[in-house]
Design a protein around this motif. Structure first.
Motif, mmCIF file in Angstrom:
data_model
loop_
_atom_site.group_PDB
_atom_site.id
_atom_site.type_symbol
_atom_site.label_atom_id
_atom_site.label_comp_id
_atom_site.label_asym_id
_atom_site.label_seq_id
_atom_site.Cartn_x
_atom_site.Cartn_y
_atom_site.Cartn_z
ATOM 1 N N GLN A 168 34.577 101.753 -29.529
ATOM 2 C CA GLN A 168 33.854 102.741 -28.717
ATOM 3 C C GLN A 168 34.718 103.978 -28.493
ATOM 4 O O GLN A 168 34.273 105.118 -28.690
ATOM 5 N N ASP A 169 35.977 103.764 -28.079
ATOM 6 C CA ASP A 169 36.844 104.872 -27.682
ATOM 7 C C ASP A 169 37.299 105.717 -28.872
ATOM 8 O O ASP A 169 37.500 106.931 -28.738
ATOM 9 N N ILE A 188 28.893 100.552 -26.662
ATOM 10 C CA ILE A 188 29.671 99.330 -26.435
ATOM 11 C C ILE A 188 30.208 99.381 -25.012
ATOM 12 O O ILE A 188 30.980 100.277 -24.662
ATOM 13 N N VAL A 189 29.813 98.426 -24.180
ATOM 14 C CA VAL A 189 30.094 98.460 -22.743
ATOM 15 C C VAL A 189 31.013 97.307 -22.350
ATOM 16 O O VAL A 189 30.727 96.143 -22.654
ATOM 17 N N GLN A 190 32.101 97.624 -21.664
ATOM 18 C CA GLN A 190 32.978 96.589 -21.130
ATOM 19 C C GLN A 190 32.438 96.090 -19.796
ATOM 20 O O GLN A 190 32.105 96.887 -18.916
ATOM 21 N N ILE A 191 32.350 94.777 -19.644
ATOM 22 C CA ILE A 191 31.959 94.156 -18.379
ATOM 23 C C ILE A 191 33.109 93.254 -17.946
ATOM 24 O O ILE A 191 33.549 92.386 -18.694
ATOM 25 N N ASN A 192 33.605 93.460 -16.749
ATOM 26 C CA ASN A 192 34.809 92.754 -16.312
ATOM 27 C C ASN A 192 34.582 91.267 -16.086
ATOM 28 O O ASN A 192 35.510 90.471 -16.237
ATOM 29 N N ASP A 193 33.380 90.886 -15.722
ATOM 30 C CA ASP A 193 33.059 89.486 -15.462
ATOM 31 C C ASP A 193 32.409 88.893 -16.717
ATOM 32 O O ASP A 193 31.297 89.263 -17.092
ATOM 33 N N TYR A 194 33.124 87.981 -17.362
ATOM 34 C CA TYR A 194 32.644 87.399 -18.626
ATOM 35 C C TYR A 194 31.304 86.702 -18.459
ATOM 36 O O TYR A 194 30.374 86.916 -19.249
ATOM 37 N N VAL A 195 31.176 85.864 -17.442
ATOM 38 C CA VAL A 195 29.928 85.147 -17.216
ATOM 39 C C VAL A 195 28.779 86.130 -17.010
ATOM 40 O O VAL A 195 27.688 85.962 -17.564
#
Length: 356
Positions: free
Chosen positions: A49-50, A67-74
């Motif tokens: 993404q970057d 493309i998005v980062q989500i800190n909580d995997y679940v």
């Protein structure tokens, strides 16, 4: 990364979503979103993404991919399951239990790596795995750590009944080990390396003992992929261009790995050490061969049996074969009328043949 299906309430929420919400609206479209969370083998998604590599490949097919980062995997898997994303990075175990178990038809688009020492069991003041008998073992319950423990116990003729599992957050694992009462932990890198560095710590088993079983994959919605092959081509093309870069010791490769290291909270040496215990499939040919291997169906059988034994294979699952899993040779493990997880190397094969 919390490679875990952890809290039962989160899983229940994912599995009880109405079907209208859990199925991404399959149709021809031009805008796509995928999500990922922090883990050594998934750091490339953030870099794609970057760096603009994802945009380069999306432009080739006249689409856009965010493309998005989500800190909580679940939470990332739950959002994918709810149709908020078209794809999500997850393990084979979590893909089977959450989206597939919840009725969302899911395809393994990019088989990226497997843990080859990144997950392990550490004992305090003991040196043999068999010494774990009778101990309390701290781990993230219902995670790949729990699965690793079950597989390890098999090798020494023990079972979970021979010990006590203590559910412990990954955020608390290092502090817990440093208390006198905690004598055994199961965890993953970078926590594993930090705990192993303690003077009284011995790693007695790790995922290199079950190679190819803890698999890290970019999973995508099957119907979305079928209706939009350009989406699959763009993701796969971008991914393998970056694999070629980051696997080299060129200035460009070092710069890419350094950026991934910093994004994951370590330095280049630390990130390279984590890569050393990760079997990355840097070429599409390697990934295709692994996906077509005779071992993969047996691995998924182990995983399904573990999930069923823990009561987390899907709401009301009557047996480990509740969810069907299909493989490249046309074989199916589980219910042929409920195939919701597909290992399809078609797009990786295109990359290997240079036809993207």
């Amino acid at each position: 990364m919390l490679k875990s299906i952890a809290k039962a309430s989160l899983l229940a929420a994912a599995l009880t979503l109405p079907l209208s919400l859990t199925s991404a609206r399959a149709e021809e479209k031009t805008d796509f979103k995928v999500c990922w969370s922090i883990y050594v083998g998934w750091m490339p998604w953030g870099y794609l993404q970057d760096s603009g590599l994802m945009k380069k490949w999306a432009d080739k097919y006249d689409i856009s991919v965010e493309i998005v980062q989500i800190n909580d995997y679940v939470e990332s898997i739950n959002q994918y399951t709810a149709g908020e994303y078209d794809g999500c990075s997850m393990t084979n175990m979590d893909a089977l239990s959450i989206p597939a178990g919840g009725g969302v038809d899911t395809t393994a688009l990019i088989v990226g790596d497997y843990s080859n020492g990144n997950d392990g069991i550490i004992l305090k003041d003991k040196t043999e795995l068999a010494d774990i008998k009778g101990q309390s073992v701290n781990l993230v319950e219902l995670s790949v750590s729990h699965y690793l423990l079950a597989r390890a116990l098999d090798t020494v003729g023990l079972s979970e009944q021979d010990l006590t599992v203590v559910n412990t957050s990954d955020a608390d694992m290092i502090a817990a080990y440093q208390t006198p009462d905690v004598t055994a932990v199961v965890t993953w890198n970078p926590l594993l390396s930090e705990i192993e560095a303690e003077a009284n710590a011995t790693k007695v088993f790790d995922s290199s003992g079950i190679p190819g079983e803890i698999i890290d994959i970019m999973m995508v919605n099957t119907e979305t992929l079928a209706d939009n092959p350009a989406f699959g081509k763009a993701l796969v093309g971008a991914w393998y261009e970056l694999m070629g870069i980051m696997s080299s010791d060129s200035d460009e490769g070092i710069a890419a790995r350094t950026a991934m290291a910093e994004a994951s909270g370590t330095d280049l040496a630390g990130y390279d050490a984590q890569l050393a215990t990760t079997k990355m499939f840097y070429t599409p040919a390697e990934a295709v061969a692994f996906t077509k291997s005779a071992e993969l169906p047996e691995t998924m059988k182990f995983v399904a049996e573990f999930l069923f034994d823990k009561g987390i294979l899907g709401e009301g699952a009557p047996s480990p074969e509740f969810v069907g899993v299909s493989f490249p040779d046309g074989s199916i493990y589980g219910d042929t009328g409920n195939v919701k997880l597909k290992f399809d190397p078609s797009f990786m094969t295109m990359a290997a043949e240079g036809t993207l």
